[in-house]
Design a protein around this motif. Structure first.
Motif, mmCIF file in Angstrom:
data_model
loop_
_atom_site.group_PDB
_atom_site.id
_atom_site.type_symbol
_atom_site.label_atom_id
_atom_site.label_comp_id
_atom_site.label_asym_id
_atom_site.label_seq_id
_atom_site.Cartn_x
_atom_site.Cartn_y
_atom_site.Cartn_z
ATOM 1 N N GLY A 263 0.816 -1.217 0.000
ATOM 2 C CA GLY A 263 0.000 0.000 0.000
ATOM 3 C C GLY A 263 0.845 1.261 0.000
ATOM 4 N N TYR A 264 1.819 1.335 0.908
ATOM 5 C CA TYR A 264 2.662 2.535 0.966
ATOM 6 C C TYR A 264 3.519 2.666 -0.287
ATOM 7 N N GLY A 265 3.962 1.531 -0.848
ATOM 8 C CA GLY A 265 4.772 1.590 -2.057
ATOM 9 C C GLY A 265 3.993 2.123 -3.248
ATOM 10 N N ILE A 266 2.783 1.611 -3.447
ATOM 11 C CA ILE A 266 1.967 2.070 -4.574
ATOM 12 C C ILE A 266 1.530 3.513 -4.353
ATOM 13 N N ARG A 267 1.269 3.889 -3.110
ATOM 14 C CA ARG A 267 0.938 5.292 -2.827
ATOM 15 C C ARG A 267 2.107 6.199 -3.218
ATOM 16 N N HIS A 268 3.334 5.784 -2.884
ATOM 17 C CA HIS A 268 4.499 6.605 -3.248
ATOM 18 C C HIS A 268 4.637 6.697 -4.768
ATOM 19 N N LEU A 269 4.452 5.584 -5.463
ATOM 20 C CA LEU A 269 4.552 5.602 -6.922
ATOM 21 C C LEU A 269 3.454 6.474 -7.535
ATOM 22 N N ALA A 270 2.259 6.401 -6.964
ATOM 23 C CA ALA A 270 1.148 7.205 -7.492
ATOM 24 C C ALA A 270 1.409 8.703 -7.331
ATOM 25 N N ARG A 271 2.181 9.064 -6.323
ATOM 26 C CA ARG A 271 2.505 10.469 -6.080
ATOM 27 C C ARG A 271 3.738 10.927 -6.871
ATOM 28 N N ASN A 272 4.434 9.998 -7.510
ATOM 29 C CA ASN A 272 5.695 10.317 -8.184
ATOM 30 C C ASN A 272 5.736 9.708 -9.590
ATOM 31 N N PRO A 273 5.079 10.346 -10.553
ATOM 32 C CA PRO A 273 5.033 9.805 -11.916
ATOM 33 C C PRO A 273 6.415 9.644 -12.547
ATOM 34 N N LEU A 275 9.113 8.667 -11.065
ATOM 35 C CA LEU A 275 9.655 7.388 -10.580
ATOM 36 C C LEU A 275 8.970 6.227 -11.291
ATOM 37 N N GLN A 276 7.653 6.324 -11.514
ATOM 38 C CA GLN A 276 6.959 5.287 -12.290
ATOM 39 C C GLN A 276 7.641 5.108 -13.648
ATOM 40 N N ALA A 277 7.882 6.223 -14.332
ATOM 41 C CA ALA A 277 8.493 6.161 -15.669
ATOM 42 C C ALA A 277 9.891 5.546 -15.599
ATOM 43 N N GLN A 278 10.654 5.928 -14.584
ATOM 44 C CA GLN A 278 12.013 5.408 -14.435
ATOM 45 C C GLN A 278 12.019 3.898 -14.222
ATOM 46 N N LEU A 279 11.109 3.411 -13.384
ATOM 47 C CA LEU A 279 11.069 1.978 -13.091
ATOM 48 C C LEU A 279 10.476 1.176 -14.248
ATOM 49 N N ARG A 280 9.571 1.787 -15.001
ATOM 50 C CA ARG A 280 9.068 1.112 -16.198
ATOM 51 C C ARG A 280 10.199 0.924 -17.219
ATOM 52 N N GLU A 292 14.083 0.911 -0.533
ATOM 53 C CA GLU A 292 14.032 2.305 -0.108
ATOM 54 C C GLU A 292 12.616 2.695 0.319
ATOM 55 N N ILE A 293 11.597 2.106 -0.329
ATOM 56 C CA ILE A 293 10.210 2.333 0.107
ATOM 57 C C ILE A 293 10.000 1.774 1.513
ATOM 58 N N LEU A 294 10.539 0.579 1.771
ATOM 59 C CA LEU A 294 10.415 -0.007 3.107
ATOM 60 C C LEU A 294 11.055 0.896 4.163
ATOM 61 N N LEU A 383 -0.499 -1.399 -15.921
ATOM 62 C CA LEU A 383 -1.285 -0.167 -15.872
ATOM 63 C C LEU A 383 -0.530 0.991 -16.523
ATOM 64 N N PRO A 384 -1.276 1.897 -17.156
ATOM 65 C CA PRO A 384 -0.643 3.160 -17.553
ATOM 66 C C PRO A 384 -0.333 3.956 -16.287
ATOM 67 N N GLN A 385 0.185 5.155 -16.461
ATOM 68 C CA GLN A 385 0.520 5.978 -15.288
ATOM 69 C C GLN A 385 -0.699 6.116 -14.385
ATOM 70 N N PHE A 386 -0.530 5.751 -13.118
ATOM 71 C CA PHE A 386 -1.645 5.844 -12.176
ATOM 72 C C PHE A 386 -1.356 6.948 -11.163
ATOM 73 N N ARG A 387 -2.434 7.438 -10.543
ATOM 74 C CA ARG A 387 -2.321 8.572 -9.629
ATOM 75 C C ARG A 387 -3.321 8.392 -8.491
ATOM 76 N N LEU A 388 -3.130 9.165 -7.446
ATOM 77 C CA LEU A 388 -4.102 9.167 -6.356
ATOM 78 C C LEU A 388 -5.402 9.803 -6.833
ATOM 79 N N ASP A 389 -6.517 9.288 -6.351
ATOM 80 C CA ASP A 389 -7.815 9.879 -6.665
ATOM 81 C C ASP A 389 -7.950 11.175 -5.866
ATOM 82 N N PRO A 390 -8.016 12.338 -6.548
ATOM 83 C CA PRO A 390 -8.042 13.618 -5.815
ATOM 84 C C PRO A 390 -9.300 13.819 -4.978
#
Length: 412
Positions: A263-273, A275-280, A292-294, A383-390
């Motif tokens: 949960g915390y890892g996906i939340r961090h990725l959702a807040r940091n597009p 980083l998503q692109a870099q890891l993809r 590092e997320i842990l 998934l394509p780039q995902f984000r937090l639901d505002p």
């Protein structure tokens, strides 16, 4: 908003300068953004402090102090109730009644070592790596169910479901009981109100596994329950009571860690597009990113009882004082990590203690790491780039774990 727990009087051995008012269950800021509140604790309170909330207890947020206390099992006991008190309670129970306990978490060495040793081979890196493809298949099946919607609540739709199914498979429990064990997860993650409440929850978990545990004693299969029946502890055959204890341990340890880690890892990725692109683009970096997320979002808070008068962090603690090892603070301690609030894939010092340290280091850490890494890999692949639901903020609860209840996501 929930009222805070009552204030307890300060004991004579606790100096006023050691006191910091913090409710580890109901602190409003903790329930809004847990790790930002942890950073406030590190700024505003000593690395070891005493809080008058929840009956009055010590809290250890510093890295060095957590490390020292975790390794000193003679002073800081995992047996949260003195032996005499535990015996008195047991004597009040009807004859033949067994209260399941998460053995060996609630034990200290050398007894802890004796009961943990037989479990180690089942959770070795090699044994857990062999389950990676199974975990990947489960993760893909879960994503299939929500990918076309363009949104999901990630905790119930993925983070809870994946480790429950892995748990069922590992122990040889029927997959069609997923919903039943998910309900048990919700029961277990709710705040504990009393000793009776805690023991009652463990009893329900043991009862849910009873039919399979009994069947495997005389009809073994290729699963962990069958293997545990064949285990000897100190040269003695495994008992049904011990099987209940092991079952409760595996249920607790195998779910909390993975649910909240993912949960915390996906939340961090959702807040940091970015980083998503870099890891993809560089999926091999996911292993380092997961570590590092842990560190950045450590969430477990092991409990200890002071077994003898001892000094920690400059304060004198008395026998039978209670202490919370606030590991989320340890891994954000700027005395140990440079700019600890920053997520840094290239960080030189990555020695986090999210899984604990010393004899009680998390038995299932190898399995948890594989589940976390696979979850990030598959989410980024599918998934394509995902984000937090505002419009729907994440929801949390706190206590012995900084837990995430809801994480609404959106994608195009």
């Amino acid at each position: 908003m929930n009222a805070l727990s009552p204030v307890s009087p300060r004991p004579d051995h606790v100096p006023e300068e050691a006191v910091y008012d913090f409710d580890m269950y109901l602190d409003p800021a903790l329930l809004t953004d847990p790790h930002e509140r942890v950073r406030e604790l590190l700024r505003d309170a000593p690395p070891v402090f005493w809080t008058p909330r929840n009956g009055g207890h010590w809290v250890v947020t510093g890295y060095a102090e957590n490390y020292a206390a975790s390794r000193d099992t003679e002073s800081f006991s995992s047996q949260l109730m003195p032996t005499e008190q535990a015996i008195a309670i047991m004597e009040q129970l009807p004859p033949g009644v067994h209260h399941p306990s998460p053995t060996p978490i609630t034990m200290d060495p050398p007894v802890h070592t004796m009961f943990r040793q037989p479990l180690n081979p089942y959770f070795s890196p090699k044994a857990m790596l062999a389950r990676k493809q199974e975990i990947r298949s489960l993760a893909n099946e879960l994503i299939d169910q929500f990918i076309d919607k363009g949104h999901c609540d990630f905790i119930p739709e993925f983070a809870e479901t994946l480790p429950v199914q892995v748990f069922l498979n590992l122990l040889g429990l029927p997959g069609e009981r997923q919903a039943e064990f998910r309900d048990l997860v919700h029961m277990f993650l709710a705040p504990i109100t009393s000793l009776e409440d805690s023991t009652g929850r463990m009893r329900k978990v043991a009862d849910a596994m009873a039919d399979v545990v009994k069947a495997r004693q005389h009809d073994p299969k290729d699963d962990l329950i069958s293997l545990l029946w064949q285990t000897k502890i100190d040269g003695k055959d495994t008992t049904y009571e011990l099987m209940e204890d092991f079952g409760v341990l595996l249920f607790i340890a195998g779910l909390d860690t993975v649910i909240n880690g993912i949960g915390y890892g996906i939340r961090h990725l959702a807040r940091n597009p970015d980083l998503q692109a870099q890891l993809r683009e560089n999926p091999k970096q996911i292993v380092e990113a997961a570590e590092e997320i842990l560190r950045r979002y450590t969430f477990t808070i092991p409990q200890r009882r002071i077994a003898k008068d001892v000094e920690l962090g400059g304060w004198q603690m008395k026998e039978n004082d209670r202490l919370s090892l606030y590991l989320p603070g340890a891994d954000l301690d700027e005395r140990e990590f440079a700019s600890p609030e920053n997520f840094d894939l290239n960080r030189e010092n990555k020695v986090h203690i999210a899984f604990g340290v010393g004899p009680h280091r998390c038995l299932g850490s190898h399995l948890a790491r594989i589940e976390l890494q696979v979850a990030y890999e598959v989410m980024l692949e599918r998934l394509p780039q995902f984000r937090l639901d505002p419009e729907k903020p994440a929801k949390f609860h706190a206590g012995f774990i900084l837990a995430m209840d809801s994480l609404p996501l959106r994608w195009d």
